[in-house]
Design an enzyme around this catalytic site. Structure first.
Site, short mmCIF file in Angstrom:
data_model
loop_
_atom_site.label_atom_id
_atom_site.label_comp_id
_atom_site.label_asym_id
_atom_site.label_seq_id
_atom_site.Cartn_x
_atom_site.Cartn_y
_atom_site.Cartn_z
N LYS A 11 0.61 -1.67 -0.39
CA LYS A 11 0.19 0.41 -0.06
C LYS A 11 0.68 0.94 0.10
O LYS A 11 1.90 1.39 0.75
CB LYS A 11 -1.03 -0.36 1.85
N ARG A 60 -25.57 -3.84 6.72
CA ARG A 60 -25.23 -5.59 5.95
C ARG A 60 -26.28 -6.46 7.28
O ARG A 60 -26.07 -6.91 7.21
CB ARG A 60 -24.17 -5.87 5.87
N GLU A 91 -19.71 -7.49 9.57
CA GLU A 91 -20.80 -6.20 10.19
C GLU A 91 -22.03 -7.67 11.52
O GLU A 91 -22.56 -7.27 12.04
CB GLU A 91 -21.04 -5.18 9.60
#
Length: 657
Positions: A289, A403, A375
């Site tokens: 990254k 969700r 979640e």
């Protein structure tokens, strides 16, 4: 003119030499740093997928082959390679989206930026290709930045792996730190052999030979079966030593890698091997990254995952430091509460810093749990913790609660679990667009029995209502707040017995009761502005903040009965929102005062600043005041209750339905 300026579609990449491709990669990184530093956006993830994205577009034929990104914030390089090189309006109203957008390009498919869904899309697209006679078209899912921590991804892999003839290539962008790099001469030698081994393993003849021997040995009686099991175990052991296959092999997926995701030739070879296999394949790419940009690599927290406007040379934010954010207020208060109560635990879904649980974690690392992008699991696990005597605080973005609704309803609420859910980025969030506006939460939780919902208007009320929430141990409690900086403190002139704050009476000391304005959360500044404007028109008003919008406070109903009109101002959708719930409670109590719900339409709202989006949908003081004046005068429905001696306004003849 650089090489990037000549790229108008992915096919242009095929005309470049290896040297030109390397130069193009450098130009793309320079472009991203220069442009994203001016607008803000997801810089680190895109710096990490430059060569990976170039390789995908060189080996596959978009848009005939479908490319989906998970999550979509990794798509900036894809945008550049598909002809979109004006980043001056990135994430701005009317400008380029920060995620794939079908309205921008035929190369974009998956617009929602919620993680872990791309493999289900790939499963569905590839099934459709088979059933419509286009099974030779490939589907490529670029999955990374934690998306494989979501259970939905593994549900999809289970289905994809079951069909050996679907042309699905899953490119795992592994930019985490779960795999340590190997070093030394022997490791380099093995790495040099891996592409040859991967090509051999993915060859159709290799698979056919294996299947032939498998059938012969398994049909050869006890000795043959014993021989097969022994050889299979040896083969698996060698593969796991050579390149760990993880659970992919157990699911029946062909695995290629790990591959250096910043080595364009290695990525192209791996993807070409996957393409020639003509069945479902995992290509495991190791990336970094923020690759190639020193300030991002030096940023220990998240390698510049998302940045605001920064100095491209240093990576430092430009301009003066902003005011305190809602998230920082929560971060300080929950850490303080955790010091006072040992039963408080924090739960985050791979977003420790963005949701403000990092200070809590620094003080009490054993009491903050990161469940990954999961979640659903977070909510049910929280219910279990509550049963075990803890009080979990689940902090997520408001849009991600969507969700976990089933778990909130059936695992938390049904079992009367004392769980506090903190929703960051509620309401209109601005530049992230339709999939990130946290505008659905208040409508969604209205139907959850026993749920308590708080919407603080300022920093003091956030601290206060958070403490009240964690004191509720027999039902779920939700505290929701906006994105960005906290506004000025709005003190109440009176607090009613059930906790409702009276913010203003206009004119001051007025005994007339024309309009009751119910201000929800961060809409207090707008509500007070409307009250002042109404006062200038000779219309009296009372402004109240319920603080806790669920359950509806009795004082709100009582006040409604003594006013001619009620308006409820909220930054959630009107359909099934707070205003709708108050109106139902009023009718149940026999109060027939007209109520107007002032909120967001049930539409997907494009990106822009918060103020731009609110203006676009008519949530401005000027527009709200205009409507209320018309309602009081009886020229717009819902009509205010007429004054004594006045006739009730009418809309005329009934419409023909």
């Amino acid at each position: 003119m650089g090489i990037l300026d000549t790229i108008r579609n992915p096919q242009d990449l095929n005309e470049l030499s290896q040297t030109q491709l390397e130069q193009l990669a450098a130009e793309i990184r320079g472009f991203l740093v220069t442009n994203v530093s001016q607008t803000g956006g997801h810089l680190g993830p895109n710096l990490g997928v430059v060569e990976l994205t170039m390789a995908v577009h060189r080996i596959f034929d978009s848009p005939r082959d479908s490319i989906v990104f998970d999550t979509g914030h990794q798509s900036y390089v894809h945008k550049l390679l598909t002809g979109r090189q004006d980043f001056s309006t990135l994430r701005q109203q009317g400008g380029m989206s920060g995620y794939p957008s079908r309205s921008e390009s035929e190369h974009d498919i998956l617009e929602s930026s919620h993680a872990s869904s791309s493999l289900s899309w790939a499963d569905g697209i590839s099934r459709a290709r088979q059933l419509t006679g286009e099974g030779d078209r490939y589907v490529i899912a670029v999955v990374g930045d934690g998306a494989l921590t979501g259970g939905m991804a593994w549900e999809a892999i289970n289905n994809i792996a079951a069909d050996k003839h679907r042309r699905v290539v899953i490119v795992v962008n592994d930019n985490g730190r779960s795999y340590a790099p190997t070093v030394g001469g022997f490791a380099d030698y093995l790495a040099s052999l891996r592409p040859t081994i991967d090509s051999f393993r993915a060859a159709p003849a290799y698979e056919g030979t294996l299947d032939w021997w498998k059938r012969r040995l398994q049909n050869g009686g006890p000795i043959g079966q014993f021989t097969y099991k022994s050889l299979h175990a040896m083969k698996k052991g060698i593969k796991d030593w050579w390149a760990p296959q993880g659970m992919f092999e157990d699911l029946g997926m062909k695995y290629i890698g790990p591959v250096d995701g910043h080595n364009l030739q290695a990525m192209e070879h791996a993807l070409s091997t996957a393409r020639n296999y003509a069945g479902p394949v995992i290509v495991h790419a190791m990336t970094e990254k923020g690759h190639g940009y020193a300030p991002a690599r030096a940023h220990e927290a998240d390698q510049f995952h998302a940045v605001g406007v920064i100095d491209p040379e240093t990576g430092e934010p430009t301009g003066a430091a902003g005011a305190q954010s809602w998230t920082s207020v929560f971060a300080e208060e929950i850490a303080q509460i955790a010091d006072e109560r040992e039963d408080i635990v924090g739960i985050t879904g791979a977003m420790l810093i963005p949701v403000g649980l990092h200070k809590f974690a620094a003080k009490h690392p054993d009491r903050v749990i990161d469940v990954g992008i999961a979640e659903q699991h977070a909510l049910t696990s929280a219910a279990g913790m509550a049963f075990g005597g803890l009080h979990p605080v689940v902090a997520v973005y408001a849009t991600f609660l969507n969700r976990a609704f089933d778990q909130l309803l059936m695992d938390v609420a049904l079992h009367k679990a004392g769980v506090t859910i903190v929703l960051d980025r509620a309401g209109v969030t601005g530049p992230d667009g339709a999939s990130h506006h946290g505008m659905w939460d208040m409508s969604m939780v209205q139907i959850v029995p026993g749920l308590h919902l708080a919407a603080p208007r300022d920093a003091s009320r956030l601290r206060e209502e958070l403490r009240e929430a964690v004191a509720i141990n027999d039902a779920p409690s939700v505290v929701r707040y906006s994105k960005g900086t906290v506004g000025t403190e709005v003190d109440a002139i009176e607090r009613l017995s059930d906790g409702v704050d009276v913010l203003a009476r206009r004119p001051s000391g007025s005994t007339e009761n024309d309009v009751l304005i119910v201000s929800v959360g961060a809409m207090s500044e707008l509500a007070l502005d409307v009250a002042n404007r109404l006062g200038a028109q000779g219309i009296s008003s009372t402004v109240v903040d319920p603080r806790w919008v669920l359950p509806v406070r009795r004082s709100i109903i009582a006040l409604a009965s003594h006013h001619r009109l009620v308006i409820c101002i909220e930054d959630g959708v009107r359909a099934g929102g707070v205003g709708s719930r108050i109106r139902q409670e009023m009718r149940a109590a026999g109060v027939d005062t007209a109520l107007n719900e002032v909120g967001l339409p049930a539409e997907f709202l494009d990106h822009g600043t918060r103020s731009q989006v609110l203006e676009r949908v008519g949530l401005t003081a000027q527009q709200v005041t205009h409507d209320v004046v018309a309602q009081v005068l009886g020229t717009k429905v819902p009509f205010a209750r007429p004054l004594p001696g006045q006739e009730h306004p009418t809309t005329g003849s009934l419409p023909i339905l």
